[in-house]
Enzyme design. Structure first.
Site, PDB file in Angstrom:
ATOM      1  N   ASP A  10       0.857  -1.200   0.000  1.00 40.02           N
ATOM      2  CA  ASP A  10       0.000   0.000   0.000  1.00 40.02           C
ATOM      3  C   ASP A  10       0.894   1.253   0.000  1.00 40.02           C
ATOM      4  OD1 ASP A  10      -0.834   0.572   3.534  1.00 40.02           O
ATOM      5  OD2 ASP A  10       0.948  -0.354   2.634  1.00 40.02           O
ATOM      6  N   ASP A  15       6.810   1.185   1.945  1.00 37.07           N
ATOM      7  CA  ASP A  15       6.502   0.190   0.903  1.00 37.07           C
ATOM      8  C   ASP A  15       7.385   0.427  -0.320  1.00 37.07           C
ATOM      9  OD1 ASP A  15       3.880   1.054   2.376  1.00 37.07           O
ATOM     10  OD2 ASP A  15       3.444  -0.960   1.665  1.00 37.07           O
ATOM     11  N   ASN A  39      -2.439   2.886   3.378  1.00 35.28           N
ATOM     12  CA  ASN A  39      -1.849   4.196   3.706  1.00 35.28           C
ATOM     13  C   ASN A  39      -2.621   5.332   3.049  1.00 35.28           C
ATOM     14  OD1 ASN A  39       0.339   3.452   5.366  1.00 35.28           O
ATOM     15  ND2 ASN A  39       1.476   2.754   3.565  1.00 35.28           N
ATOM     16  N   THR A 123       2.847  -5.984   2.809  1.00 34.87           N
ATOM     17  CA  THR A 123       3.323  -4.838   3.595  1.00 34.87           C
ATOM     18  C   THR A 123       2.202  -3.816   3.790  1.00 34.87           C
ATOM     19  OG1 THR A 123       4.107  -3.648   1.634  1.00 34.87           O
ATOM     20  CG2 THR A 123       5.691  -5.099   2.740  1.00 34.87           C
ATOM     21  N   PHE A 164      -1.107  -0.867  12.424  1.00 38.03           N
ATOM     22  CA  PHE A 164      -1.950  -0.360  11.343  1.00 38.03           C
ATOM     23  C   PHE A 164      -2.393  -1.436  10.331  1.00 38.03           C
ATOM     24  CE2 PHE A 164      -3.735   2.766   8.554  1.00 38.03           C
ATOM     25  CZ  PHE A 164      -3.466   2.312   7.271  1.00 38.03           C
ATOM     26  N   ASN A 165      -1.461  -2.221   9.799  1.00 39.60           N
ATOM     27  CA  ASN A 165      -1.813  -3.168   8.734  1.00 39.60           C
ATOM     28  C   ASN A 165      -2.843  -4.200   9.201  1.00 39.60           C
ATOM     29  OD1 ASN A 165      -0.163  -1.999   6.810  1.00 39.60           O
ATOM     30  ND2 ASN A 165       1.579  -3.326   7.275  1.00 39.60           N
ATOM     31  N   HIS A 238       9.687   0.230   8.369  1.00 40.02           N
ATOM     32  CA  HIS A 238       8.955  -1.026   8.580  1.00 40.02           C
ATOM     33  C   HIS A 238       9.074  -2.031   7.425  1.00 40.02           C
ATOM     34  CE1 HIS A 238       6.874   1.019  11.918  1.00 40.02           C
ATOM     35  NE2 HIS A 238       6.479   1.956  11.090  1.00 40.02           N
ATOM     36  N   ASP A 239       8.501  -1.677   6.278  1.00 37.95           N
ATOM     37  CA  ASP A 239       8.251  -2.675   5.228  1.00 37.95           C
ATOM     38  C   ASP A 239       9.492  -3.333   4.629  1.00 37.95           C
ATOM     39  OD1 ASP A 239       5.382  -0.783   4.014  1.00 37.95           O
ATOM     40  OD2 ASP A 239       5.556  -2.271   5.606  1.00 37.95           O
TER      41      ASP A 239
END
Ligand code: RIB
Ligand code: CA
Length: 309
Positions: A10, A15, A39, A123, A164-165, A238-239
């Site tokens: 996203d 990402d 996102n 992700t 969040f995800n 993160h991703d």
């Protein structure tokens, strides 16, 4: 042998770096990119994915997927990723077109067509993968493993409990975590250890190629928004930890444990309840990352961007 993967994402600043790693690294065979709302709206995350693929000159199909979670209403994360979902970069005019298949159908086709098993990396919210599993469960035997950025066995980032995800589509995560496929969860517990500190931005800017310029431009906005919202000295990247883990399996400390997704609509809705101490002696269904070699991570990011065009 190259690791065959599908990236469901996203974009999203982090990402975008994950997509760069997957597209550029010699040990990764990126079969396709599927896009989900998260996102930002699907229209924006999709356009961002096309722009990144075009900018990085990657020859791979990009398909639009679900425009909203399976049950919940759509959520976006404008405070971190901005109005476009990828604020901070002005891409050249977009010429690349989407693959005409829906992301779920592209995912199913790529999985069933591949001679080797494929790793599915998510992700963003896991909506597309969950729908693919429900529509055609045969794909499960074609999946090597699911490696996701998501969840947390400590604190969340959209509620005290949830990340969040997972929070955006808990029911989708529930389907995937209970599908019987091998699930490797890379949560906030480790991704919050790889902060894009100013010294990291300086280090990557010295590479001075298209890839590193994209990294620097994206991280300026990502860092500023992460500072405003969380007070971090640098954004947690993160991703890309998902792809870096596929590049070097020694990057993470992984523990096998039982994990359930809270879909009970209470204050912990969307939490990944990981039984770290095996209190309940349930069947262990998830490989959970509990630590990361931070120096190794940044070396992977730097060396892969140097491979860039
Ligand atoms: O919680 C972090 C996750 O949510 C990352 O995947 C980020 O891109 C957002 O999607
Ligand atoms: Ca994401």
């Amino acid at each position: 042998m190259k690791r065959k993967i599908i990236l469901d994402c996203d974009p999203g600043h982090d990402d975008a770096i994950a997509l760069m790693l997957a597209g550029y690294h010699k040990n990764i065979d990126l079969l396709g990119v599927t896009v989900v709302s998260g996102n930002q709206t699907l229209e924006k995350t999709g356009k961002n994915a096309l722009n990144i693929v075009q900018y990085l000159d990657l020859d791979i199909p990009v398909s639009l997927g679900s425009s909203r979670p399976i049950i919940k209403e759509e959520e976006v994360c404008e405070v971190i990723h901005g109005e476009s979902g990828l604020d901070g970069v002005d891409f050249p005019s977009l010429k690349l077109k989407y693959d005409e298949r829906h992301a779920v159908n592209l995912m199913i086709d790529l999985l069933l067509e591949s001679k080797e098993k494929v790793t599915v990396v998510t992700t963003g919210p896991m909506t597309n993968l969950a729908l693919a599993i429900r529509i055609n469960p045969e794909i499960l035997s074609h999946i090597e493993e699911v490696v996701l950025m998501g969840g947390s066995y400590t604190n969340g980032n959209v509620s005290p409990a949830a990340e969040f995800n997972i929070y955006t589509d808990p029911e989708a995560a529930h389907i995937v975590f209970n599908s019987g496929v091998k699930v490797t969860m890379i949560g906030l517990d480790v991704t919050r250890k790889v902060l894009v500190l100013p010294k990291i931005v300086d280090r990557m800017s010295k590479i001075n190629n298209r890839a590193s310029r994209l990294f620097v431009d994206l991280m300026k906005v990502f860092n500023e928004n992460q500072r405003k919202v969380f007070g971090f000295p640098g954004g947690p990247l993160h991703d890309p930890v998902t792809i870096a883990y596929l590049i070097d399996g020694n990057l993470l400390t992984i523990n096998h444990m039982h994990c359930t997704i809270d879909i009970s609509h209470g204050p912990s809705y969307g939490r990944t309840n990981c039984d770290v101490f095996d209190y309940q002696h349930e069947v262990k269904n998830t490989y959970v990352a509990t630590d990361i070699d931070v120096e190794k991570f940044w070396n992977i990011i730097e060396s892969t961007m140097k491979e860039g065009k």
